[in-house]
Write an enzyme that holds these catalytic residues in place. Structure first.
Site, short mmCIF file in Angstrom:
data_model
loop_
_atom_site.label_atom_id
_atom_site.label_comp_id
_atom_site.label_asym_id
_atom_site.label_seq_id
_atom_site.Cartn_x
_atom_site.Cartn_y
_atom_site.Cartn_z
N TYR A 73 0.83 -1.20 0.00
CA TYR A 73 0.00 0.00 0.00
C TYR A 73 0.87 1.26 0.00
CZ TYR A 73 -3.75 3.24 0.97
OH TYR A 73 -4.64 4.27 0.87
N PHE A 125 -6.91 20.97 -25.19
CA PHE A 125 -7.23 19.54 -25.26
C PHE A 125 -8.47 19.32 -24.39
CE2 PHE A 125 -7.23 15.12 -24.02
CZ PHE A 125 -7.33 14.57 -25.29
N THR A 126 -9.29 18.36 -24.79
CA THR A 126 -10.61 18.18 -24.17
C THR A 126 -10.57 18.09 -22.64
OG1 THR A 126 -10.42 15.82 -24.60
CG2 THR A 126 -11.65 17.11 -26.22
N ASP A 217 2.29 19.93 -21.03
CA ASP A 217 1.56 18.67 -21.17
C ASP A 217 2.51 17.74 -21.91
OD1 ASP A 217 0.10 16.48 -21.97
OD2 ASP A 217 -1.74 17.61 -22.31
N LYS A 260 0.45 7.24 -23.55
CA LYS A 260 0.92 7.53 -24.90
C LYS A 260 2.43 7.26 -24.94
CE LYS A 260 -3.04 9.98 -24.62
NZ LYS A 260 -3.87 10.01 -23.40
N ARG A 384 -12.68 14.68 -34.31
CA ARG A 384 -12.04 15.76 -33.57
C ARG A 384 -12.49 17.05 -34.23
NH1 ARG A 384 -9.63 13.85 -28.65
NH2 ARG A 384 -11.86 13.92 -28.48
N PHE A 450 -18.57 14.14 -26.60
CA PHE A 450 -18.17 13.25 -27.70
C PHE A 450 -18.05 11.79 -27.27
CE2 PHE A 450 -13.82 12.91 -26.16
CZ PHE A 450 -13.69 14.07 -25.43
N1 F0G Z 1 -3.22 15.60 -22.81
C1 F0G Z 1 -3.22 15.19 -24.10
C2 F0G Z 1 -2.47 15.99 -25.12
C3 F0G Z 1 -3.92 14.03 -24.46
O1 F0G Z 1 -3.91 13.65 -25.73
C4 F0G Z 1 -4.61 13.31 -23.46
C5 F0G Z 1 -5.37 12.13 -23.80
C6 F0G Z 1 -4.58 13.77 -22.14
C7 F0G Z 1 -3.86 14.93 -21.87
C8 F0G Z 1 -5.32 13.08 -21.03
O2 F0G Z 1 -4.67 11.92 -20.69
O3 F0G Z 1 -6.31 10.11 -21.22
O4 F0G Z 1 -4.38 9.71 -19.70
O5 F0G Z 1 -6.26 11.12 -18.97
N2 F0G Z 1 -5.67 11.84 -24.97
C9 F0G Z 1 -6.36 10.65 -25.43
C10 F0G Z 1 -6.52 10.73 -26.91
C11 F0G Z 1 -7.61 10.36 -24.71
O6 F0G Z 1 -7.18 9.83 -27.46
O7 F0G Z 1 -5.99 11.64 -27.55
P1 F0G Z 1 -5.46 10.64 -20.12
#
Ligand code: F0G
Length: 458
Positions: A73, A125-126, A217, A260, A384, A450
């Protein structure tokens, strides 16, 4: 002319069978999914280009690491390994683990953003913007203008911050209303476009002048480092590790999704140099993610992540990864299929407005195209465009300039023949583009619409 293909720098020792459903069944499946590719079942997909996130193939060395999972833990050995690796590769003083990238985005937003503050960034970014807005922050796009022009292929670093836009914002709202600038390396929503070292340095200098922290990021930072090596004079003889070190020396911290460029299926972290920020993040991580020695990851996840980060720095690996994406893009482009240029690091983005000129943006051309590609070929891609962009505080739709379909290539998963099948399939859709109809909402979720929204053809 066919684009050059670098042979895979790996061989395959375990396989996962995939099947192509008959055409009538594919039409049925996409209808059941409300024409949203996020709602398809994975087993109904032949080639999955939805995302490069968490879909990577791990190496035998990473799989071996899973058996060394220390699931204590607190104080797991694997955490210590991951922490040391991040500090060594990126040069930060403190690391806080999170279950994935958005966990780190949540922590930094909670700590630094107060209602009414402005957060500049090189395109949204979303999830990143959603966390800013949940804290009452206002995202301000300060990317260079050309990033919004899919056809412009003469700019090697389309992800660069426009320093004039950045300084104009500082002068307008005052530096005390800017908690940090968020610099994405590379820029996902602009088509995986990189940021130059010169720009990172200039952004850092300007930020220091005004006392504004710089948070990267770091999600696809290794791809960014590869582009710097290939395109920026003075870096051709530097190693990827050296370039990464220099890049992050122009920041005060970063959030990272390990899913990624960490070449794992799950994981993330927040890294900072400021001790007070670290203390606050360590306090909050316990509430939202888990102990500061695992942050939502298992011990084995952390071991695979530490090993994946090291492997990602290998030149043969990253060269193949980025050049594989370029191969896909070049071959589509040579058939006249409109894509974002230059091809970015993780994906090929089709320009849906040019592909489907008769479908207006409020009838969702990018999603309609993604659905048509699935129906044609069993290939899953991602919208997108306007659906991903969501609505503003007044409830009005954002109308992003880019209306794209993303064909995202998972790391070490597909081979050249898979990519050739993708090119042939998109070509078939392109030739019948006039048959594709726009879509309308059946169900619109309130946030990150989305992911779970449902549609029907007009
Ligand atoms: N920043 C970027 C540039 C991303 O592309 C993503 C995730 C995140 C942050 C968030 O990271 O998913 O680990 O919480 N991108 C995925 C995509 C979902 O399909 O582009 P996460």
């Amino acid at each position: 002319m066919e684009s050059k293909y670098i042979p895979e720098p790996y061989k395959i020792k375990m396989v996962e069978p995939i099947t192509l459903l008959p055409k009538e069944e594919r039409a049925e499946r996409i209808k059941e999914a409300g024409y949203n590719t996020f709602l398809l079942r994975s087993k109904d997909v032949f080639i999955d280009l939805l995302t490069d996130s968490g879909t990577n193939a791990m190496s035998h060395y990473q799989w071996a690491g899973l058996m060394l999972g220390d699931e204590a833990y607190a104080g797991s050995e694997n955490w210590i390994h991951l922490e040391e690796t991040v500090k060594d590769l990126f040069g930060f003083k403190y690391v806080v683990p999170t279950h994935q990238g958005r966990g780190a985005e949540n922590l930094i937003s909670l700590i630094l953003i107060k209602p009414g503050m402005h957060i500049p960034g090189n395109m949204y970014f979303t999830t990143t913007r959603a966390h800013m807005e949940l804290q009452g922050g206002i995202f301000v796009d300060v990317i260079r203008d050309e990033a919004h022009e899919p056809e412009r292929d003469d700019i090697p670093f389309k992800g660069d911050v426009d320093l004039e836009k950045y300084e104009a914002l500082i002068k307008k709202v005052g530096p005390e209303k800017i908690p940090y600038i968020c610099v994405a390396v590379t820029v996902n929503m602009a088509g995986g476009q990189p940021v130059s070292m010169a720009n990172l340095k200039a952004v850092y200098e300007m930020s220091q002048k005004y006392g504004i922290p710089v948070i990267f990021d770091a999600t696809r930072c290794v791809e960014n480092a590869y582009f710097i090596k290939k395109r920026e004079p003075g870096y051709e003889n530097k190693t990827i590790t050296e370039i990464i070190r220099e890049m992050f020396s122009y920041s005060d911290g970063c959030t990272m999704s390990g899913k990624k460029d960490g070449i794992v299926n799950m994981g993330g972290f927040l890294a900072v140099n400021d001790e007070d920020l670290y203390r606050q993040a360590s306090g909050l991580v316990v509430v939202y993610e888990g102990m500061p020695s695992y942050g939502g990851m298992t011990g084995r996840d952390m071991e695979a992540f530490a090993r994946g980060l090291r492997e990602a720095m290998d030149y043969d690996y990253i060269r193949h990864r980025v050049e594989q994406v370029r191969y896909l893009g070049d071959n589509m482009s040579s058939l006249g299929i409109p894509i974002v240029k230059p091809v970015g690091g993780h994906a090929v983005f089709i320009d849906a407005r040019t592909f489907l000129p008769n479908i207006p943006q409020n009838e969702f051309p990018a999603l309609a195209l993604a659905a048509a590609i699935y129906e044609q070929s069993g290939i899953r891609t991602m919208e997108r465009g306007i659906i991903s962009a969501g609505r503003d505080k007044e409830g009005k739709d954002y109308y992003p300039k880019l209306e794209l379909v993303r064909l995202t290539v998972p790391r070490r998963v597909y081979t050249r023949s898979h990519l050739d099948y993708v090119v042939d399939s998109v070509k078939d859709v392109f030739e019948k583009a006039d048959n594709i109809k726009g879509l309308e909402w059946v169900y619109e979720p309130p946030v990150l619409r989305f992911f779970t929204g449902r549609f029907k053809p007009l």
